[in-house]
Enzyme design. Sequence first.
Site, PDB file in Angstrom:
ATOM      1  N   GLY A  18      12.184  30.860   6.690  1.00  0.00           N
ATOM      2  CA  GLY A  18      11.227  31.897   6.372  1.00  0.00           C
ATOM      3  C   GLY A  18      11.141  32.997   7.412  1.00  0.00           C
ATOM      4  O   GLY A  18      12.142  33.432   7.989  1.00  0.00           O
ATOM      5  N   ASP A  62       5.810  19.467  17.110  1.00  0.00           N
ATOM      6  CA  ASP A  62       4.639  19.785  16.302  1.00  0.00           C
ATOM      7  C   ASP A  62       3.685  20.584  17.187  1.00  0.00           C
ATOM      8  O   ASP A  62       3.172  20.060  18.176  1.00  0.00           O
ATOM      9  CB  ASP A  62       3.986  18.484  15.831  1.00  0.00           C
ATOM     10  N   VAL A  63       3.452  21.845  16.842  1.00  0.00           N
ATOM     11  CA  VAL A  63       2.656  22.696  17.735  1.00  0.00           C
ATOM     12  C   VAL A  63       1.201  22.256  17.810  1.00  0.00           C
ATOM     13  O   VAL A  63       0.472  22.694  18.711  1.00  0.00           O
ATOM     14  CB  VAL A  63       2.748  24.178  17.330  1.00  0.00           C
ATOM     15  N   TYR A 161      -6.545  30.024   5.229  1.00  0.00           N
ATOM     16  CA  TYR A 161      -5.490  30.735   5.956  1.00  0.00           C
ATOM     17  C   TYR A 161      -6.043  31.990   6.632  1.00  0.00           C
ATOM     18  O   TYR A 161      -5.774  32.251   7.810  1.00  0.00           O
ATOM     19  CB  TYR A 161      -4.387  31.098   4.959  1.00  0.00           C
ATOM     20  N   LYS A 165      -6.297  32.930  10.731  1.00  0.00           N
ATOM     21  CA  LYS A 165      -5.624  34.096  11.297  1.00  0.00           C
ATOM     22  C   LYS A 165      -6.618  35.064  11.937  1.00  0.00           C
ATOM     23  O   LYS A 165      -6.306  35.705  12.953  1.00  0.00           O
ATOM     24  CB  LYS A 165      -4.810  34.810  10.221  1.00  0.00           C
ATOM     25  N   THR A 196      10.971  37.657   0.360  1.00  0.00           N
ATOM     26  CA  THR A 196      10.212  36.479  -0.032  1.00  0.00           C
ATOM     27  C   THR A 196      10.439  35.411   1.033  1.00  0.00           C
ATOM     28  O   THR A 196      11.502  35.327   1.625  1.00  0.00           O
ATOM     29  CB  THR A 196      10.691  35.931  -1.403  1.00  0.00           C
TER      30      THR A 196
END
Length: 255
Positions: A18, A62-63, A161, A165, A196
């Site tokens: 992505g 894994d953050v 989300y 953010k 996309t």
Amino acid sequence: MTHPINQQIVLVTGAGRGLGAAIARAFLREGATVVLNYLHSETAARALAADAPGRAIALQADVTDPQAVAAMLSAARRALGRPVTTVVNNALPDFRFDGDARPRPEALDWARMNQQMQGVLGGALHVVQAALPGMREAGGGRVINIGTNLFQNPVVPYHDYTAAKAALLSLTRTLANDLGPDGITVNMVSGGLLRTTDASAATPEAVFDLIAANTPLRQVTTPAQFADAVLFFASPWSRAVTGQNLIVDGGLVKG
């Protein structure tokens, strides 16, 4: 630190696919050495690293786990011989921009909100904390957080989300104030819907069309276009810019 991009070691979180992969490719194109962090996308991350032998390394972490993030930064330094001095906090907890399939307010539970907070906000904090010693040793650094234009223009109200953010923008500005004396800049680059990525693949075509029709450029921004803007905040040209949020969405949202 005002080193050119081709002299930097850059960590991109969520770089296996992505937007993260597009950002990593942009840095590699400009000659940087890139640490490709991934959680599940090992095959894709290693394939991307193989495209730039000697200048890219794929590391799993894994953050949301501060110990795993610290171990990743240590492993990167051992492998590359120098500390990471530029970080791009892009990693996104499991999320799909699925339009009307999102939870409505009456069905939204805190567990879903907290998942985004832990991944978006907690992940960025853990990466910055782990990278700070190396940045200070190098005399400065760059932190670039990936945001969204949805808290200015909630065309689709993704509550979890968007809230995470928005919190990340707040952290961007407070960190900028605290870390400025160390020569570390902290900025955010915020996009809208991108055409996309894996996350946006579930978006109904009508939403893409609506956004394109209301954008001055009459198109939905691509991951590659967005990634080019990220480079600015890593470059010497941005050395006097910190605590800022640059919206990269083709002009849909102003300011």
